[in-house]
Every structure is written in structure tokens, then in C-alpha cells.
Motif scaffolding. Sequence first.
Motif, short mmCIF file in Angstrom:
data_model
loop_
_atom_site.label_atom_id
_atom_site.label_comp_id
_atom_site.label_asym_id
_atom_site.label_seq_id
_atom_site.Cartn_x
_atom_site.Cartn_y
_atom_site.Cartn_z
N VAL A 49 1.03 2.83 -1.38
CA VAL A 49 2.42 2.36 -1.22
C VAL A 49 2.42 1.31 -0.10
N PRO A 50 2.39 0.03 -0.46
CA PRO A 50 2.37 -1.02 0.58
C PRO A 50 3.77 -1.26 1.15
N THR A 51 3.87 -1.30 2.47
CA THR A 51 5.17 -1.56 3.12
C THR A 51 4.96 -2.43 4.37
N MET A 52 6.09 -2.91 4.87
CA MET A 52 6.06 -3.59 6.17
C MET A 52 6.66 -2.69 7.25
N GLY A 53 6.84 -1.41 6.92
CA GLY A 53 7.29 -0.46 7.93
C GLY A 53 8.78 -0.48 8.18
N LEU B 206 10.52 2.24 8.05
CA LEU B 206 10.71 2.88 6.76
C LEU B 206 12.11 3.46 6.59
N HIS B 207 12.61 3.36 5.37
CA HIS B 207 13.92 3.91 5.01
C HIS B 207 13.77 4.66 3.69
N GLU B 208 14.89 5.14 3.17
CA GLU B 208 14.82 5.98 1.97
C GLU B 208 14.27 5.25 0.76
N GLY B 209 14.40 3.93 0.74
CA GLY B 209 13.80 3.16 -0.35
C GLY B 209 12.28 3.33 -0.35
N HIS B 210 11.68 3.17 0.83
CA HIS B 210 10.23 3.36 0.94
C HIS B 210 9.84 4.81 0.60
N LEU B 211 10.64 5.74 1.10
CA LEU B 211 10.29 7.15 0.90
C LEU B 211 10.35 7.52 -0.58
N SER B 212 11.24 6.84 -1.31
CA SER B 212 11.31 7.11 -2.75
C SER B 212 10.02 6.67 -3.45
N LEU B 213 9.35 5.67 -2.88
CA LEU B 213 8.08 5.22 -3.48
C LEU B 213 7.00 6.29 -3.27
N ILE B 214 7.03 6.91 -2.10
CA ILE B 214 6.08 8.01 -1.82
C ILE B 214 6.36 9.17 -2.78
N LYS C 266 10.63 -11.06 15.06
CA LYS C 266 11.67 -10.07 15.33
C LYS C 266 11.81 -9.01 14.24
N TYR C 267 10.94 -9.05 13.24
CA TYR C 267 11.00 -8.04 12.18
C TYR C 267 10.92 -6.66 12.84
N PRO C 268 11.81 -5.70 12.46
CA PRO C 268 11.84 -4.43 13.18
C PRO C 268 10.55 -3.62 12.98
N VAL D 231 2.55 1.71 -5.93
CA VAL D 231 3.99 1.80 -6.21
C VAL D 231 4.74 0.72 -5.45
N PHE D 232 5.55 -0.04 -6.18
CA PHE D 232 6.39 -1.09 -5.60
C PHE D 232 7.84 -0.79 -5.97
N GLY D 233 8.77 -1.44 -5.26
CA GLY D 233 10.20 -1.22 -5.53
C GLY D 233 10.79 -2.35 -6.36
N GLN D 234 11.72 -1.99 -7.20
CA GLN D 234 12.44 -3.01 -7.99
C GLN D 234 13.28 -3.91 -7.08
N LYS D 235 13.55 -3.44 -5.87
CA LYS D 235 14.31 -4.22 -4.90
C LYS D 235 13.73 -5.64 -4.79
N ASP D 236 12.39 -5.72 -4.77
CA ASP D 236 11.70 -7.02 -4.73
C ASP D 236 11.19 -7.29 -6.15
N GLN E 137 10.90 -9.88 -8.19
CA GLN E 137 9.92 -10.95 -8.45
C GLN E 137 8.55 -10.56 -7.93
N GLN E 138 8.53 -9.95 -6.75
CA GLN E 138 7.26 -9.52 -6.17
C GLN E 138 6.52 -8.57 -7.10
N ALA E 139 7.25 -7.60 -7.65
CA ALA E 139 6.61 -6.62 -8.53
C ALA E 139 6.02 -7.31 -9.76
N ALA F 148 9.48 1.39 -8.94
CA ALA F 148 10.50 2.42 -8.75
C ALA F 148 11.87 1.76 -8.55
N PRO F 149 12.93 2.45 -8.97
CA PRO F 149 14.28 1.86 -8.89
C PRO F 149 14.76 1.61 -7.46
N ILE F 150 15.79 0.78 -7.36
CA ILE F 150 16.34 0.42 -6.05
C ILE F 150 17.13 1.61 -5.48
P1 AMP Z 1 9.08 -3.89 2.52
O1 AMP Z 1 8.70 -2.93 3.60
O2 AMP Z 1 10.51 -4.35 2.61
O3 AMP Z 1 8.09 -4.99 2.32
O4 AMP Z 1 9.05 -3.05 1.17
C1 AMP Z 1 7.91 -2.31 0.80
C2 AMP Z 1 8.11 -1.77 -0.59
O5 AMP Z 1 9.28 -0.96 -0.62
C3 AMP Z 1 8.33 -2.87 -1.63
O6 AMP Z 1 7.67 -2.51 -2.83
C4 AMP Z 1 9.82 -2.88 -1.81
O7 AMP Z 1 10.25 -3.34 -3.07
C5 AMP Z 1 10.13 -1.41 -1.65
N1 AMP Z 1 11.54 -1.23 -1.26
C6 AMP Z 1 12.18 -1.82 -0.23
N2 AMP Z 1 13.48 -1.48 -0.23
C7 AMP Z 1 13.66 -0.67 -1.30
C8 AMP Z 1 14.80 0.00 -1.86
N3 AMP Z 1 16.01 -0.08 -1.33
N4 AMP Z 1 14.61 0.75 -2.97
C9 AMP Z 1 13.37 0.85 -3.54
N5 AMP Z 1 12.27 0.24 -3.07
C10 AMP Z 1 12.41 -0.50 -1.97
#
Ligand code: AMP
Length: 281
Positions: free
Chosen positions: A27-31, A33-41, A71-73, A146-151, A153-155, A174-176
Amino acid sequence: MRIFREPARLQKWARRQKLAGRKIALVPTMGYLHEGHLSLIETARAKGADEIVVSVFVNPVQFCPGEDYEKYPRDEKADLAKCRAAGATAVFFPTPANMYLDRHSVYVEEDDLSKGLCGARRPGHFRGVCTVVAKLFNLAHPDFAVFGQKDYQQAQVIRRMVRDLNFDLQIVVAPIVREPSGLARSSRNTYLSESEREKALAISRGLFALKGEAAKAPGGLPARSSLARLAKSLSRAGLEVDYVECVDAETLEPSSRVCKGSCVLVAAYDGRTRLIDNVLV
Ligand code: AMP
């Protein structure tokens, strides 16, 4: 839960897991973390992963000059706690210096799906994304990522990279995950003031309204006038529209109708914060 900081350590461990027949999810992220990221886990677990590796890396190469890289959190301690609670089995926290060695000179460039939308507004962004994700694939040996539909184009870009470069893994999207208000969860939401949050709601409201109307109309709706209306509603709410587009959900080519199989995407500035969202019709 294991914590890796050295790419070589993660790679060695992942190779061992793989040889032992364990199924690895990445599950690649930029940290931050919020519930969107946790849903990917959660999705990774539901798909039967034995090992769930979460990478937390604010990748300098995917930010354009003048963007929010500095300044990214960031909150390593909170991210670790969230990963542990969500059931990750390993977290990878590399530094820019150990991901990009001195004179790093090899990049991965996707040349079709990344041309429009965010790719057009953020030159070099997807080159940075593809490069770091390719590196993560080589380090974590995932069976699936696992990637999020939020991004959205990225997926799609990553799926194409996996296909075209023969990475031996699957991409799961995974859904937004949204706040109760409808606002798509994002680490960047932390930048928003109360009044900016209120303005931001115009994005999801506008997208849902358009999706609803398109679903009711036989054959969908003409894209041009629908998008113009959506853009106007965003401007009226006080947002600065970066783009509002309707594309074929597979090819990302502009679609003349908002209809089944299309995706409507928005990028807009809310004050200085750039927000993105989308709906599949
Ligand atoms: P980021 O840390 O913003 O680069 O996002 C890391 C991964 O989490 C990417 O695959 C995003 O699409 C996914 N993600 C970010 N926000 C959400 C969200 N609200 N719902 C689902 N996935 C998300």
C-alpha cells in the motif's frame, strides 16, 4: 509490525516472505494517514494478504517546483500507530537520500494516460509517481498493490505501467473514502480553514449531482454543457477550477457524453490548496 528504513532491508525481508510462499500486499502512501489510506490496508487484508507493507514516503520527484513538497504534512509517530492498529505487518519509511542515490538518473515515463488531466497541469508528476512505484514494487515484491480511486488517473497510469513493463503483480483499486459531508478524505484537507472546508463541499456535491442526472437520462448527458455547469457551480462557491473533465474511464480520452463508462474528474484550488475528486458514472 516491522519497520524498515533501508530499501535493501525491506527487499531482503520481502524476498524471504515470497520464498516462504507468503502473499504480500503493498500500500504506497505519502503518509499523514487517514481513513482513505486505512481502507486500502483493509482491502489488502480482505484480499487475503499474509503480509501488508505500507510505504510512507513523500516522494520529492513527483512534486513540481512551487508545489507543497516542503510543507506536505508529516507525522511518523501517528502513522505508525495507525498502521499498527489497521493491521499492517510492515511499514517502510525511506528517506529521499536512500531512495534516490547520488546521480540517480533512471526514470519511468508513461506516455499516454498521463498526458492529460493532472499530468497536463503537473508536468513530471506521473514520471515521479511511476518511478517511485516501480522502485517500491522491486523492493516489496508484492503479489498485489492497492491504490485509491481518489487518484483515478494515477491508478490507471500504474495499471498501464504494470502491463507494459511486465511487473508480475496485480493492481487493486479501492473506492474513495469520504467525510460524512461528502468531502473526499485527503492529507491535504488539513490545510483547509473552516470556511475553505465549506467551499470544498461544492466539489463532491457537484459531482454527485451530475452523476445522478446522467444516470437518469437515457444515453447520459452532453459533456460540454454539463461540465460548463459544474465548473460554474464550483466558481460560484469560490473555488478556482483547475480542470473539470469527462473522460472514457479506460482510455482517459475526452468523452462527449457523461454516460455509463465515463469518469468525471475535478481539480480545483480552494485558497492555496489543490483538491481533486472524481466519480465513475
Ligand atoms: P497519498 O498518500 O495521498 O499519496 O495516497 C496514497 C494512496 O491512498 C493512493 O492510492 C490514494 O489514491 C489513496 N487515497 C488517498 N485518499 C483516499 C481516499 N479518500 N479514499 C481512498 N483512497 C485514498
